[in-house]
Design a protein around this motif. Structure first.
Motif, PDB file in Angstrom:
ATOM      1  N   ASN A 165       0.821  -1.201   0.000  1.00  0.00           N
ATOM      2  CA  ASN A 165       0.000   0.000   0.000  1.00  0.00           C
ATOM      3  C   ASN A 165       0.858   1.256   0.000  1.00  0.00           C
ATOM      4  OD1 ASN A 165      -2.839  -0.938   0.116  1.00  0.00           O
ATOM      5  ND2 ASN A 165      -2.159  -1.933   1.995  1.00  0.00           N
ATOM      6  N   LEU A 166       0.569   2.142  -0.936  1.00  0.00           N
ATOM      7  CA  LEU A 166       1.204   3.453  -0.991  1.00  0.00           C
ATOM      8  C   LEU A 166       0.459   4.330   0.007  1.00  0.00           C
ATOM      9  CD1 LEU A 166       1.127   3.677  -4.909  1.00  0.00           C
ATOM     10  CD2 LEU A 166       2.813   2.501  -3.465  1.00  0.00           C
ATOM     11  N   THR A 167       1.182   4.957   0.917  1.00  0.00           N
ATOM     12  CA  THR A 167       0.503   5.619   2.032  1.00  0.00           C
ATOM     13  C   THR A 167       1.212   6.901   2.429  1.00  0.00           C
ATOM     14  OG1 THR A 167      -0.422   5.223   4.244  1.00  0.00           O
ATOM     15  CG2 THR A 167       1.801   4.444   3.855  1.00  0.00           C
ATOM     16  N   SER A 168       0.464   7.787   3.086  1.00  0.00           N
ATOM     17  CA  SER A 168       1.058   8.958   3.708  1.00  0.00           C
ATOM     18  C   SER A 168       0.014   9.621   4.595  1.00  0.00           C
ATOM     19  CB  SER A 168       1.586   9.951   2.664  1.00  0.00           C
ATOM     20  OG  SER A 168       2.511  10.851   3.278  1.00  0.00           O
ATOM     21  N   ASN A 169       0.446  10.649   5.318  1.00  0.00           N
ATOM     22  CA  ASN A 169      -0.454  11.412   6.169  1.00  0.00           C
ATOM     23  C   ASN A 169       0.135  12.805   6.308  1.00  0.00           C
ATOM     24  OD1 ASN A 169      -1.266  12.547   8.940  1.00  0.00           O
ATOM     25  ND2 ASN A 169      -2.719  10.883   8.662  1.00  0.00           N
ATOM     26  N   ALA A 170      -0.586  13.799   5.788  1.00  0.00           N
ATOM     27  CA  ALA A 170      -0.049  15.152   5.719  1.00  0.00           C
ATOM     28  C   ALA A 170       0.178  15.753   7.105  1.00  0.00           C
ATOM     29  CB  ALA A 170      -0.988  16.045   4.909  1.00  0.00           C
ATOM     30  N   VAL A 171      -0.690  15.441   8.082  1.00  0.00           N
ATOM     31  CA  VAL A 171      -0.538  16.024   9.409  1.00  0.00           C
ATOM     32  C   VAL A 171       0.711  15.476  10.099  1.00  0.00           C
ATOM     33  CG1 VAL A 171      -1.559  16.212  11.708  1.00  0.00           C
ATOM     34  CG2 VAL A 171      -2.982  16.517   9.687  1.00  0.00           C
ATOM     35  N   LEU A 172       0.892  14.138  10.068  1.00  0.00           N
ATOM     36  CA  LEU A 172       2.088  13.557  10.661  1.00  0.00           C
ATOM     37  C   LEU A 172       3.334  14.119   9.999  1.00  0.00           C
ATOM     38  CD1 LEU A 172       3.547  11.619  12.518  1.00  0.00           C
ATOM     39  CD2 LEU A 172       3.059   9.756  10.914  1.00  0.00           C
ATOM     40  N   CYS A 173       3.279  14.304   8.695  1.00  0.00           N
ATOM     41  CA  CYS A 173       4.402  14.905   7.972  1.00  0.00           C
ATOM     42  C   CYS A 173       4.679  16.320   8.484  1.00  0.00           C
ATOM     43  CB  CYS A 173       4.093  14.929   6.472  1.00  0.00           C
ATOM     44  SG  CYS A 173       5.268  15.858   5.469  1.00  0.00           S
TER      45      CYS A 173
END
Length: 551
Positions: A165-173
């Motif tokens: 799964n390609l994933t990310s999270n803008a807030v954690l970043c």
């Protein structure tokens, strides 16, 4: 002419005699079995699996093998590039790939996320290659666990499908140390590109394009061809919090139906085959299933920072329930809140997210079905998942997945009745066997196998070790199913891993964990796992509107 023919015949006979004297079954010194690389980096991790990986399908066209329905091979590129330390491969070699983030030196105190969520003293030895004193481990959240050679070990021991799964999270970043921007779509594009670069890297070891064992597939038929050749079919999925920029702020959607169509078309162009509509934070598409403990508190703060609203609950209206909301204080994160703002207190007992599937969420779900994509129900609130199942049932759409035990278990029969597939979370072996046994009758009823969702590098937990003195522990070396390859302890650099004492420290221990599950659960659970790849491909076929082959 006759003398030249006689000389040629003598040369041929001599070559055959030399090959036989060398002990080969007709192979010369320059020929290698299909499963052995032409070249491998040196130094590198040892594989620890000897013997030919099985290849082919049976007379009815069925594949055999294990399926990991939920992994994250390229998460090191997510969250701003500094949350997961190390990479699954590097052209400069293993010492470059398996090294800690500079921020973790000298004693691990800078590993903010891991130190807030893992029960430890907040310290670790940052040195990776070659000593690996403290990482990877079954408790780590922020160190690479998907090095390519560890994945190779799992493939050689019988795994035939892996969903990454390609994933990310803008807030954690945004709140973490980073070396790039925080746009989730940009991160997904980068991860898709780097997954293909990993495929090329492995191809190069095996002699060129298409030669390697790591094959990104674009259809069920493509996957069956790869598995028939004895290789690993790699499926791209997306698990991100703001797909297509579809966040919501103060209950206002920040995307349109046109954004959704463009985004889904781009995902298809990237080769994405499955997707979560929401993940961790409520967005413009659906409400989420809550996290628990300290992680839940951290994510609820992130929900507020991202959306301007806290998770909102109500008494559950049916047997289905969302997870309890985390209530453990996390001052280091709560200090990010504006003065006078505090994390809400929630009623005790079962509480469900008030947010379900939105109109835009329904539009996106219909768009996924139109494009033949597999729908992931995990992480949806029970209200959202119930609405999604209603819509899927109305269309008789069988391409539905629960990939890592984040769906309310009361939905299992509805999912199987549609033709969907389930991968149970890759928890400790005793819990996995217990959970598998609880739903075995339903799988027999619907004639489906079982997958596992490892969630490596997904900021989740991994199998705990049963201990060196555990009854019926794994003994090394062991044979895989049906007298297949021989598996010994995995060695990387100066470190030797043993599943009995190390649990699920990294992906290379997946075969060892399956052996532990087999010892505890017997042949029945092993056969269900071996039927997993075929069942997963059947569900994918249903998403494409095609009749699945017989199970």
């Amino acid at each position: 002419m006759r003398s030249r023919r006689r000389a040629s015949m003598i040369a041929t006979v001599a070559a055959v005699i030399c090959a036989l004297l060398a002990g080969g079954g007709g192979a010369t010194a320059t020929e290698r079995p299909w499963y052995e690389p032409v070249s491998r980096p040196s130094p590198d991790a040892e594989i620890g699996v000897t013997g030919a990986p099985f290849k082919g399908t049976d007379a009815r066209g069925r594949v055999r093998g294990f399926v990991d329905t939920h992994n994250h091979v390229m998460t090191n590129e997510a969250f701003g590039g500094k949350v997961i330390c190390g990479r699954p491969f590097s052209a400069s070699g293993i010492a470059d790939a398996l090294k800690d983030c500079p921020e973790h030196y000298p004693d691990g105190g800078g590993a903010l996320l891991e130190n807030l969520t893992v029960d430890s003293d907040g310290r670790h030895d940052p040195v990776g290659w070659p000593t690996f004193r403290d990482w990877p481990s079954h408790t780590t959240l922020t160190h690479q666990q998907n090095y390519y050679a560890w994945i190779e070990r799992a493939w050689r021991a019988g795994q035939r499908v892996m969903v990454t799964n390609l994933t990310s999270n803008a807030v954690l970043c945004t709140i973490h140390v980073r070396d790039r921007g925080c746009d989730e779509m940009e991160s997904i594009r980068l991860q898709a590109r780097n997954t293909r670069e990993l495929q090329t890297y492995i191809d190069t070891m095996y002699g060129g394009p298409g030669k390697g064992w790591f094959r990104i597939v674009s259809s069920p038929a493509d996957a069956r061809r790869v598995i028939k050749a004895g290789k690993l079919a790699v499926v791209l999925g997306v698990e991100t919090s703001e797909p297509f920029g579809c966040k919501q702020t103060f209950d206002f959607a920040r995307c349109t139906t046109a954004d959704i169509d463009r985004g889904l078309d781009e995902f298809k162009a990237l080769g994405v085959q499955s997707m979560f509509l929401c993940h961790k934070f409520d967005n413009a598409l659906c409400g989420v299933r809550f996290d628990q403990g300290a992680t839940g508190t951290i994510l609820n703060v992130g929900q507020f920072v991202s959306t301007g609203t806290w998770w909102q609950t109500e008494a559950c209206k049916g047997p289905q329930k969302d997870n309890p909301i985390g209530s453990v204080p996390v001052p280091a994160i709560e200090n990010w809140l504006p003065p006078g703002t505090t994390v809400p207190k929630y009623p005790s007992g079962a509480q469900c997210n008030v947010r379900g599937l939105t109109e835009l969420g329904e539009y996106a779900l219909r768009g996924m079905m139109k494009r033949g994509m597999m729908v992931e129900l995990d992480h949806m609130s029970v209200k959202a998942a119930g609405s999604a199942l209603d819509l899927l049932e109305a269309r008789r759409y069988g391409g539905v997945i629960s990939s890592h035990s984040w769906m309310d278990q009361a939905w299992i029969q509805r999912l199987y009745a549609l033709g969907g597939f389930i991968g149970s979370y890759g928890m400790d072996s005793e819990s996995f066997v217990r959970d598998a046994g609880a739903t075995a009758a339903l799988r027999r009823q619907y004639g489906v196998g079982l997958g596992f969702g490892s969630d490596f590098n997904g900021l989740g937990s991994h199998p705990t070790p049963r201990g060196a003195d555990a009854p019926d522990k794994v003994t090394y070396p062991f044979r895989t199913f049906s007298g297949g390859p021989l598996v010994d302890r995995q060695v990387t650099g100066q470190r030797t891993w043993d599943v009995n004492t190390d649990g699920g420290a990294h992906y290379g221990l997946v075969p060892d964990w399956i052996e532990d599950v087999h010892r505890l659960g017997g042949d029945d659970v092993l056969h269900e796992l071996l039927a997993g790849a075929q069942s997963y491909l059947n569900t994918w076929s249903r998403a494409r509107g095609r009749k699945a082959p017989p199970s």
